[in-house]
Write an enzyme that holds these catalytic residues in place. Sequence first.
Site, mmCIF file in Angstrom:
data_model
loop_
_atom_site.group_PDB
_atom_site.id
_atom_site.type_symbol
_atom_site.label_atom_id
_atom_site.label_comp_id
_atom_site.label_asym_id
_atom_site.label_seq_id
_atom_site.Cartn_x
_atom_site.Cartn_y
_atom_site.Cartn_z
ATOM 1 N N THR A 48 59.756 49.141 20.151
ATOM 2 C CA THR A 48 59.606 47.682 20.071
ATOM 3 C C THR A 48 60.359 47.094 18.876
ATOM 4 O O THR A 48 60.554 47.772 17.856
ATOM 5 C CB THR A 48 58.098 47.352 19.939
ATOM 6 O OG1 THR A 48 57.942 45.976 19.613
ATOM 7 C CG2 THR A 48 57.435 48.165 18.822
ATOM 8 N N TYR B 196 49.465 48.231 15.277
ATOM 9 C CA TYR B 196 50.303 48.583 16.445
ATOM 10 C C TYR B 196 51.734 48.894 16.013
ATOM 11 O O TYR B 196 52.280 49.956 16.336
ATOM 12 C CB TYR B 196 50.299 47.442 17.476
ATOM 13 C CG TYR B 196 51.430 47.536 18.475
ATOM 14 C CD1 TYR B 196 51.442 48.550 19.434
ATOM 15 C CD2 TYR B 196 52.510 46.642 18.454
ATOM 16 C CE1 TYR B 196 52.495 48.665 20.344
ATOM 17 C CE2 TYR B 196 53.562 46.746 19.355
ATOM 18 C CZ TYR B 196 53.551 47.757 20.300
ATOM 19 O OH TYR B 196 54.592 47.871 21.189
HETATM 20 P P1 NAD Z 1 50.865 48.722 28.781
HETATM 21 O O1 NAD Z 1 49.755 48.666 27.805
HETATM 22 O O2 NAD Z 1 50.935 47.737 29.898
HETATM 23 O O3 NAD Z 1 50.908 50.174 29.466
HETATM 24 C C1 NAD Z 1 50.723 51.355 28.747
HETATM 25 C C2 NAD Z 1 50.474 52.486 29.725
HETATM 26 O O4 NAD Z 1 50.327 53.709 28.982
HETATM 27 C C3 NAD Z 1 49.207 52.310 30.556
HETATM 28 O O5 NAD Z 1 49.466 52.609 31.913
HETATM 29 C C4 NAD Z 1 48.234 53.324 29.953
HETATM 30 O O6 NAD Z 1 47.294 53.821 30.885
HETATM 31 C C5 NAD Z 1 49.194 54.415 29.478
HETATM 32 N N1 NAD Z 1 48.648 55.230 28.400
HETATM 33 C C6 NAD Z 1 48.014 54.779 27.265
HETATM 34 N N2 NAD Z 1 47.636 55.818 26.514
HETATM 35 C C7 NAD Z 1 48.043 56.953 27.160
HETATM 36 C C8 NAD Z 1 47.957 58.343 26.878
HETATM 37 N N3 NAD Z 1 47.354 58.783 25.750
HETATM 38 N N4 NAD Z 1 48.490 59.216 27.749
HETATM 39 C C9 NAD Z 1 49.089 58.787 28.894
HETATM 40 N N5 NAD Z 1 49.172 57.482 29.226
HETATM 41 C C10 NAD Z 1 48.672 56.578 28.365
HETATM 42 O O7 NAD Z 1 52.193 48.693 27.905
HETATM 43 P P2 NAD Z 1 53.617 48.036 28.217
HETATM 44 O O8 NAD Z 1 53.600 46.628 27.794
HETATM 45 O O9 NAD Z 1 54.024 48.402 29.593
HETATM 46 O O10 NAD Z 1 54.523 48.836 27.153
HETATM 47 C C11 NAD Z 1 55.115 50.076 27.492
HETATM 48 C C12 NAD Z 1 55.905 50.596 26.306
HETATM 49 O O11 NAD Z 1 56.916 49.661 25.965
HETATM 50 C C13 NAD Z 1 55.070 50.795 25.041
HETATM 51 O O12 NAD Z 1 55.526 51.965 24.401
HETATM 52 C C14 NAD Z 1 55.359 49.562 24.203
HETATM 53 O O13 NAD Z 1 55.226 49.847 22.835
HETATM 54 C C15 NAD Z 1 56.798 49.298 24.589
HETATM 55 N N6 NAD Z 1 57.228 47.889 24.494
HETATM 56 C C16 NAD Z 1 56.507 46.899 25.083
HETATM 57 C C17 NAD Z 1 56.971 45.590 25.051
HETATM 58 C C18 NAD Z 1 56.223 44.453 25.708
HETATM 59 O O14 NAD Z 1 56.606 43.298 25.538
HETATM 60 N N7 NAD Z 1 55.200 44.700 26.481
HETATM 61 C C19 NAD Z 1 58.177 45.299 24.383
HETATM 62 C C20 NAD Z 1 58.876 46.343 23.767
HETATM 63 C C21 NAD Z 1 58.401 47.633 23.857
HETATM 64 O O1 DAU Z 2 57.952 42.181 20.519
HETATM 65 C C1 DAU Z 2 57.585 43.207 21.404
HETATM 66 C C2 DAU Z 2 56.089 43.270 21.508
HETATM 67 O O2 DAU Z 2 55.687 42.130 22.259
HETATM 68 C C3 DAU Z 2 55.581 44.546 22.153
HETATM 69 O O3 DAU Z 2 55.904 45.635 21.344
HETATM 70 C C4 DAU Z 2 54.066 44.488 22.349
HETATM 71 O O4 DAU Z 2 53.621 45.645 23.052
HETATM 72 C C5 DAU Z 2 53.730 43.256 23.150
HETATM 73 O O5 DAU Z 2 52.333 43.125 23.283
HETATM 74 C C6 DAU Z 2 54.310 42.009 22.490
HETATM 75 O O6 DAU Z 2 53.622 41.710 21.240
HETATM 76 P P1 DAU Z 2 53.233 40.206 20.811
HETATM 77 O O7 DAU Z 2 52.130 40.268 19.861
HETATM 78 O O8 DAU Z 2 54.465 39.450 20.439
HETATM 79 O O9 DAU Z 2 52.767 39.679 22.264
HETATM 80 P P2 DAU Z 2 51.502 38.802 22.731
HETATM 81 O O10 DAU Z 2 51.733 38.479 24.177
HETATM 82 O O11 DAU Z 2 50.208 39.407 22.346
HETATM 83 O O12 DAU Z 2 51.688 37.464 21.893
HETATM 84 C C7 DAU Z 2 52.896 36.730 21.957
HETATM 85 C C8 DAU Z 2 52.771 35.576 20.980
HETATM 86 O O13 DAU Z 2 51.771 34.655 21.483
HETATM 87 C C9 DAU Z 2 52.277 35.998 19.607
HETATM 88 O O14 DAU Z 2 52.926 35.187 18.626
HETATM 89 C C10 DAU Z 2 50.790 35.700 19.628
HETATM 90 C C11 DAU Z 2 50.691 34.489 20.551
HETATM 91 N N1 DAU Z 2 49.447 34.385 21.346
HETATM 92 C C12 DAU Z 2 49.033 35.462 22.057
HETATM 93 C C13 DAU Z 2 47.858 35.405 22.793
HETATM 94 C C14 DAU Z 2 47.391 36.619 23.568
HETATM 95 C C15 DAU Z 2 48.747 33.173 21.373
HETATM 96 O O15 DAU Z 2 49.147 32.177 20.752
HETATM 97 N N2 DAU Z 2 47.598 33.124 22.123
HETATM 98 C C16 DAU Z 2 47.118 34.189 22.811
HETATM 99 O O16 DAU Z 2 46.037 34.073 23.447
#
Ligand code: NAD
Ligand code: DAU
Length: 355
Positions: free
Chosen positions: A133, A159
């Site tokens: 991330t 995180y």
């Molecule tokens: P998510 O929380 O939706 O999914 C995570 C998945 O990992 C789930 O299916 C969960 O069951 C599985 N998991 C958790 N712990 C586990 C374990 N110990 N063993 C096996 N499986 C396990 O997450 P996401 O948003 O899809 O993110 C996926 C990856 O991408 C993460 O590594 C996150 O850090 C990274 N990432 C996310 C974002 C974002 O915006 N969501 C952005 C950049 C990077």
């Molecule tokens: O930048 C990449 C990351 O983006 C990933 O690594 C993380 O897994 C992913 O969860 C995400 O993190 P953020 O904290 O940026 O995402 P989130 O959707 O939780 O929040 C986005 C922005 O919105 C953040 O500034 C917090 C704000 N927010 C979030 C929630 C849930 C609100 O204002 N209200 C809310 O209820």
Amino acid sequence: MTILVTGGAGFIGANFVLDWIAAEGEPVVNVDKLTYAGNLANLASLSGDKRHAFSRGDIGDRAFIDALLAQHQPRAVVHFAAESHVDRSIHAPGEFIQTNVVGTFTLLEAVRGFWTALADDRKAAFRYLHVSTDEVYGTLGADDPAFSETTAYAPNSPYSASKAASDHLVRAYHHTYGLPVLTTNCSNNYGPYQFPEKLIPLMIANALEGKPLPVYGDGKQIRDWLYVGDHCSAIRAVLAKGRLGEVYNVGGNAEMKNLDVVHALCDTLDRERPRDGGHRKLITYVKDRPGHDRRYAIDARKIRGELGWSPSETFETGLAKTVRWYLGNADWVAQVKSGEYRRWIEKNYAERSAG
Ligand code: NAD
Ligand code: DAU
């Protein structure tokens, strides 16, 4: 040929598995613990497809991972599995350390053992892609340049600190053991199958129920939004052509203030599902996230220049697709709003009522 994907029942992992099978047709072994965030319904369209083998288990279980590697002999591992929600890491960091740090370490050890024993040609072709991330770089001021691959790490939440630790382990396994690793550091994703604890799906779900739209603090925090399908294509490009040991930043070139994101959502919903007075009336300012990072921005010149990748969606086209997906998949939303989900929402928002 087979690849092993971890966390493939979560948001990005499931999108990746679907995208991979459609684009490459190569079989996938999908390892997921099925935490609250993992959902096999995300993969329902692959039911009966022999190219997808699901195995429930923990990346921190060495014997389980060893057995899977021995059985399926993958040519690559793509590692998504993680605890991913910043607010949950503030309430309960332990699981983040366990999965993101210890789990990644255990996976690396298992993969190192497997890879070391491969014949030379398979060893040379093997890849381990670590999905990370942009949050590892910390926070930016309004005029700071965007995060590049050489920006110093400065994670601010449990995180992001756990992800930073995992990135360092991956780097060290390349430097010390020669493990053929690749790392991607991506900005905020959005799109189908995202669990409604994250900003965009939470706001859509609340708006459709006429519930308050909780904006943290002043709502002027900035994120760089990327449609999940574009993240998947970036990972495919890095896996195919990335230079070993290298890091690639991935972003959408779409910096937006949170409040502007919520306004765009409200305006889209006003067109698709009009409500009296409009959706913006539901916006409610709530107490800020502790240690809230102000701004993230990605400099994606490396992946664009070296690998020819760029996003296909703009924020407008990606958001329209996303809203349409949530409107068309009310059953999926209802299913994930289980008892665990309700408990989380009560816990996270109860103490934020003062804006
Ligand atoms: P998510 O929380 O939706 O999914 C995570 C998945 O990992 C789930 O299916 C969960 O069951 C599985 N998991 C958790 N712990 C586990 C374990 N110990 N063993 C096996 N499986 C396990 O997450 P996401 O948003 O899809 O993110 C996926 C990856 O991408 C993460 O590594 C996150 O850090 C990274 N990432 C996310 C974002 C974002 O915006 N969501 C952005 C950049 C990077
Ligand atoms: O930048 C990449 C990351 O983006 C990933 O690594 C993380 O897994 C992913 O969860 C995400 O993190 P953020 O904290 O940026 O995402 P989130 O959707 O939780 O929040 C986005 C922005 O919105 C953040 O500034 C917090 C704000 N927010 C979030 C929630 C849930 C609100 O204002 N209200 C809310 O209820």
